[in-house]
Enzyme design. Structure first.
Site, mmCIF file in Angstrom:
data_model
loop_
_atom_site.group_PDB
_atom_site.id
_atom_site.type_symbol
_atom_site.label_atom_id
_atom_site.label_comp_id
_atom_site.label_asym_id
_atom_site.label_seq_id
_atom_site.Cartn_x
_atom_site.Cartn_y
_atom_site.Cartn_z
ATOM 1 N N ALA A 34 0.803 -1.233 0.000
ATOM 2 C CA ALA A 34 0.000 0.000 0.000
ATOM 3 C C ALA A 34 0.833 1.278 0.000
ATOM 4 O O ALA A 34 0.286 2.368 -0.144
ATOM 5 C CB ALA A 34 -0.922 0.003 1.220
ATOM 6 N N SER A 40 -1.449 -9.836 -13.818
ATOM 7 C CA SER A 40 -0.682 -9.059 -14.797
ATOM 8 C C SER A 40 -0.940 -9.651 -16.168
ATOM 9 O O SER A 40 -1.196 -10.862 -16.300
ATOM 10 C CB SER A 40 0.816 -9.155 -14.489
ATOM 11 O OG SER A 40 1.574 -8.661 -15.578
ATOM 12 N N TYR A 89 8.447 -14.466 -13.181
ATOM 13 C CA TYR A 89 7.462 -13.414 -12.901
ATOM 14 C C TYR A 89 6.136 -13.752 -13.599
ATOM 15 O O TYR A 89 5.063 -13.761 -12.975
ATOM 16 C CB TYR A 89 7.974 -12.030 -13.332
ATOM 17 C CG TYR A 89 6.915 -10.970 -13.172
ATOM 18 C CD1 TYR A 89 6.475 -10.606 -11.904
ATOM 19 C CD2 TYR A 89 6.307 -10.377 -14.283
ATOM 20 C CE1 TYR A 89 5.454 -9.666 -11.739
ATOM 21 C CE2 TYR A 89 5.300 -9.435 -14.135
ATOM 22 C CZ TYR A 89 4.874 -9.077 -12.865
ATOM 23 O OH TYR A 89 3.864 -8.166 -12.709
ATOM 24 N N PRO A 107 -3.143 -5.691 -15.088
ATOM 25 C CA PRO A 107 -2.615 -4.529 -15.801
ATOM 26 C C PRO A 107 -1.431 -4.901 -16.686
ATOM 27 O O PRO A 107 -0.659 -5.804 -16.375
ATOM 28 C CB PRO A 107 -2.140 -3.594 -14.674
ATOM 29 C CG PRO A 107 -2.571 -4.210 -13.399
ATOM 30 C CD PRO A 107 -2.815 -5.658 -13.666
ATOM 31 N N GLY A 108 -1.307 -4.142 -17.765
ATOM 32 C CA GLY A 108 -0.106 -4.243 -18.609
ATOM 33 C C GLY A 108 0.886 -3.183 -18.187
ATOM 34 O O GLY A 108 1.041 -2.894 -16.984
ATOM 35 N N LEU A 109 1.507 -2.577 -19.177
ATOM 36 C CA LEU A 109 2.582 -1.595 -18.917
ATOM 37 C C LEU A 109 2.052 -0.416 -18.092
ATOM 38 O O LEU A 109 1.115 0.263 -18.506
ATOM 39 C CB LEU A 109 3.108 -1.092 -20.266
ATOM 40 C CG LEU A 109 4.354 -0.220 -20.227
ATOM 41 C CD1 LEU A 109 5.571 -1.057 -19.817
ATOM 42 C CD2 LEU A 109 4.582 0.426 -21.589
ATOM 43 N N GLY A 127 4.661 5.170 -13.015
ATOM 44 C CA GLY A 127 4.240 5.779 -11.757
ATOM 45 C C GLY A 127 4.248 4.775 -10.616
ATOM 46 O O GLY A 127 3.619 4.983 -9.575
ATOM 47 N N THR A 128 4.947 3.665 -10.811
ATOM 48 C CA THR A 128 5.098 2.676 -9.751
ATOM 49 C C THR A 128 6.588 2.359 -9.637
ATOM 50 O O THR A 128 7.387 2.813 -10.445
ATOM 51 C CB THR A 128 4.354 1.357 -10.063
ATOM 52 O OG1 THR A 128 5.104 0.647 -11.047
ATOM 53 C CG2 THR A 128 2.951 1.602 -10.580
HETATM 54 C C1 8X3 Z 1 3.815 -6.051 -15.599
HETATM 55 C C2 8X3 Z 1 3.218 -5.855 -16.920
HETATM 56 O O1 8X3 Z 1 3.808 -5.282 -19.356
HETATM 57 O O2 8X3 Z 1 5.501 -4.878 -17.659
HETATM 58 O O3 8X3 Z 1 2.978 -6.713 -14.719
HETATM 59 O O4 8X3 Z 1 4.969 -7.150 -18.274
HETATM 60 S S1 8X3 Z 1 4.443 -5.796 -18.106
#
Ligand code: 8X3
Length: 252
Positions: A11, A138, A151, A181-183, A186-187
């Protein structure tokens, strides 16, 4: 009416932080878990109108996590939304050149601790016959690309675990969603993946417009706000600048 409670892991930054802000805005009270106490305290201060309970510890310290759950103050003990967001990628090397410790850390964090926390909180959700579990999957759990190895596999675990949970929970009002989520910029994702190499991390987002944590926070809020009859099994979100990778053929 009392406020619903959301328990968010990871968080202190990125997606977890944005989700905390979004849910707080929408009258949730929060249990926030992350390692960095000062970041959590800063976030709690920012969300000053929202009751917040902080758990500052490593999610992989499972005995400590167990104790922290047992010690949740009564006000925060009914978890309505569990957002299993903590997770990380370490390295982008081909499988034969990776660091074994990195692989273990990803499996521990992305799979084992996520399953552990879910297992701990699920009986109370079942007893109350309500709740939402949102697991941070992901696109890497569905689409393989070079270097994604463990991963990607850990996120495939998260996806299948989510779908399997729903099967176990059929007949209950407990919702489970695998959010993919993809790319996303901001993280700390790419910085962590490249072991603190800011330059390498910045290149990932150069000349394109990735997702932002706030986009995922919108999605999380949307998922938990749907009519109780609806379950969002999976939600895959990519920025417009990204598409599923093509299959590769190597020709000698
Ligand atoms: C990461 C998404 O697109 O960097 O969870 O593989 S990506």
């Amino acid at each position: 009416m009392s406020s619903p409670t959301a328990f968010i892991t990871g968080a202190s930054s990125g997606i977890g932080r944005a989700c905390a802000a979004k849910l707080a805005e929408n009258r949730y009270q929060l249990v926030l878990l992350a390692r960095r106490e000062e970041k959590l305290a800063e976030l709690a201060a920012e969300l000053s109108k929202t009751p917040v309970h902080i758990i500052a510890q490593d999610i992989n310290d499972r005995p400590a996590l167990d104790s922290a759950i047992a010690a949740l103050p009564a006000q925060f003990s009914n978890i309505d939304v569990l957002l299993n967001n903590a997770g990380l990628a370490l390295g982008l090397e081909p499988a034969d050149q990776t660091d074994w410790d990195d692989w273990q850390t990803m499996i521990e964090t992305n799979c084992t601790s996520l399953a552990f926390l879910t297992r701990k909180l699920l009986p109370a959700m079942r007893a109350r016959n309500s709740g939402h579990i949102i697991n941070m999957g992901s696109t890497a759990g569905t689409y393989a690309y070079p270097g994604v190895n463990v991963y990607g596999a850990s996120k495939a675990f998260v996806e299948h675990f989510s779908l399997a949970l729903r099967s176990d929970l059929l007949g209950t009002n407990i919702h489970v969603c695998n959010l993919e989520p993809g790319l996303i910029a901001g993280t700390e994702f790419s910085n962590t993946r490249f072991h603190g190499d800011d330059e390498k991390a910045a290149l990932v987002y150069q000349n394109c417009e990735p997702l932002l944590p706030e986009d995922i926070a919108e999605a999380v809020h949307w998922v938990v706000s749907q009519p109780a009859r609806m379950n969002i099994n999976r939600m895959e979100i990519m920025p417009v600048c990204q598409a599923p990778a093509g299959l590769a053929v190597h020709k000698a």
